[in-house]
Motif scaffolding. Structure first.
Motif, PDB file in Angstrom:
ATOM      1  N   LEU A 126       1.757  28.330  43.754  1.00 56.27           N
ATOM      2  CA  LEU A 126       1.763  28.897  42.413  1.00 56.27           C
ATOM      3  C   LEU A 126       0.784  30.052  42.347  1.00 56.27           C
ATOM      4  N   SER A 127       1.166  31.127  41.632  1.00 55.61           N
ATOM      5  CA  SER A 127       0.230  32.206  41.379  1.00 55.61           C
ATOM      6  C   SER A 127      -0.929  31.672  40.545  1.00 55.61           C
ATOM      7  N   PRO A 128      -2.150  32.172  40.770  1.00 53.45           N
ATOM      8  CA  PRO A 128      -3.290  31.736  39.958  1.00 53.45           C
ATOM      9  C   PRO A 128      -3.039  31.858  38.469  1.00 53.45           C
ATOM     10  N   SER A 129      -2.400  32.948  38.022  1.00 53.83           N
ATOM     11  CA  SER A 129      -2.138  33.118  36.597  1.00 53.83           C
ATOM     12  C   SER A 129      -1.115  32.114  36.094  1.00 53.83           C
ATOM     13  N   ALA A 130      -0.183  31.705  36.967  1.00 54.04           N
ATOM     14  CA  ALA A 130       0.777  30.671  36.578  1.00 54.04           C
ATOM     15  C   ALA A 130       0.083  29.330  36.418  1.00 54.04           C
ATOM     16  N   ILE A 131      -0.887  29.053  37.296  1.00 56.43           N
ATOM     17  CA  ILE A 131      -1.674  27.824  37.181  1.00 56.43           C
ATOM     18  C   ILE A 131      -2.481  27.847  35.899  1.00 56.43           C
ATOM     19  N   ASP A 132      -3.091  29.012  35.596  1.00 60.12           N
ATOM     20  CA  ASP A 132      -3.866  29.135  34.359  1.00 60.12           C
ATOM     21  C   ASP A 132      -2.997  28.849  33.144  1.00 60.12           C
ATOM     22  N   SER A 133      -1.773  29.389  33.154  1.00 60.68           N
ATOM     23  CA  SER A 133      -0.851  29.159  32.046  1.00 60.68           C
ATOM     24  C   SER A 133      -0.480  27.687  31.938  1.00 60.68           C
ATOM     25  N   ALA A 180      -7.611  24.145  42.350  1.00 63.41           N
ATOM     26  CA  ALA A 180      -7.195  24.200  40.947  1.00 63.41           C
ATOM     27  C   ALA A 180      -7.219  25.617  40.397  1.00 63.41           C
ATOM     28  N   LYS A 181      -8.009  26.488  41.021  1.00 61.88           N
ATOM     29  CA  LYS A 181      -8.063  27.895  40.609  1.00 61.88           C
ATOM     30  C   LYS A 181      -6.946  28.714  41.245  1.00 61.88           C
ATOM     31  N   GLY A 182      -6.165  28.085  42.109  1.00 61.57           N
ATOM     32  CA  GLY A 182      -5.034  28.762  42.720  1.00 61.57           C
ATOM     33  C   GLY A 182      -5.290  29.325  44.093  1.00 61.57           C
ATOM     34  N   LEU A 183      -6.450  29.002  44.693  1.00 62.35           N
ATOM     35  CA  LEU A 183      -6.758  29.515  46.028  1.00 62.35           C
ATOM     36  C   LEU A 183      -5.911  28.816  47.087  1.00 62.35           C
ATOM     37  N   THR A 184      -5.505  29.551  48.096  1.00 60.58           N
ATOM     38  CA  THR A 184      -4.788  28.971  49.228  1.00 60.58           C
ATOM     39  C   THR A 184      -5.794  28.278  50.144  1.00 60.58           C
ATOM     40  N   ASN A 185      -5.291  27.512  51.098  1.00 62.55           N
ATOM     41  CA  ASN A 185      -6.190  26.844  52.052  1.00 62.55           C
ATOM     42  C   ASN A 185      -7.045  27.852  52.810  1.00 62.55           C
ATOM     43  N   ALA A 186      -6.434  28.962  53.201  1.00 57.95           N
ATOM     44  CA  ALA A 186      -7.182  29.986  53.935  1.00 57.95           C
ATOM     45  C   ALA A 186      -8.276  30.595  53.075  1.00 57.95           C
ATOM     46  N   GLN A 187      -7.981  30.833  51.806  1.00 62.63           N
ATOM     47  CA  GLN A 187      -8.975  31.398  50.899  1.00 62.63           C
ATOM     48  C   GLN A 187     -10.118  30.420  50.656  1.00 62.63           C
TER      49      GLN A 187
END
Length: 226
Positions: A126-133, A180-187
């Motif tokens: 999910l895009s971070p902004s989609a998670i925020d929404s 939960a903030k939308g970061l990938t495993n690599a990030q």
């Protein structure tokens, strides 16, 4: 082996841009384009792609209906929603329809390529902004539940309740909050100066402790404590 992708979008310019972007990746092969959901379904049956990159608002049949139709089939590709709309209503509908991910059109190119690869491997993105929404909608639901009383066994705890992350170690808590903030495993790995394998190991333990199976479920749980 290349990831075989169909692009479904009613804007020809967007399809052309996505073809150039994704086609530049060595492991992604764009095998067809569709201008609406019905055409995407027809091409899917004919070509058996691994992924359909699906817009939501299209003529004839929109992306959500097309996704539901595809998911009802015994054999189907993964569907990755790519849209300009990040409202919680669309995100929830897409996830309930069985989409493998929800990405906004302002997503950086490398993240979009990563999302396609993740979907091909069965990982939801999910895009971070989609998670925020999505979390914003959950927070509203939690507020209403607190005002009118619980709505069932799955009602979210309010902010005065116990910390839902209490079972986690400090490192697991850091990883859960980052996810939960939308970061990938690599990030997450780069942010915490650990390996991606270490992140995956911790994430598996977190999923086990909370009996969840997706990053979205984990994100909703983390949001309970905010």
């Amino acid at each position: 082996m290349s990831i075989r992708v169909i692009i479904a979008d009613d804007e020809s310019l967007m399809r052309s841009g996505l073809r150039l972007l994704l086609g530049a990746a060595d492991d992604i092969d764009i095998i067809a384009e569709a201008a609406h959901g019905a055409e995407a379904i027809e091409l899917s049956r004919e070509l058996s792609p691994d992924i359909i990159l699906m817009d939501i608002r299209m003529p004839v049949m929109d992306g959500l209906e097309a996704t539901r139709t595809l998911m009802a089939q015994a054999s189907h590709p993964e569907v990755l929603i790519l849209t300009a709309f990040g409202t919680d209503e669309f995100v929830l509908q897409a996830l309930r329809s069985g989409a493998a991910g929800y990405i906004l059109k302002d997503t950086p190119p490398d993240e979009l390529i990563h999302a396609v690869r993740a979907a091909a491997n069965g990982t939801r993105t999910l895009s971070p902004s989609a998670i925020d929404s999505l979390l914003g909608g959950a927070t509203t639901s939690a507020t209403e539940a607190g005002r009118f009383g619980p709505t069932g066994a799955g009602a979210l705890q309010n902010s005065s309740g116990p910390d839902p992350l209490e079972p986690l170690t400090s490192r697991e808590r850091e990883i859960a909050e980052a996810v939960a903030k939308g970061l990938t495993n690599a990030q997450v790995a780069r942010a915490l100066f650990v390996s991606t394998a270490t992140v995956k190991t911790h994430l598996a333990r977190i999923f086990y402790k909370f009996d969840v199976s997706t990053r979205v479920q984990l994100a909703l749980l983390v949001n309970e404590r905010r």
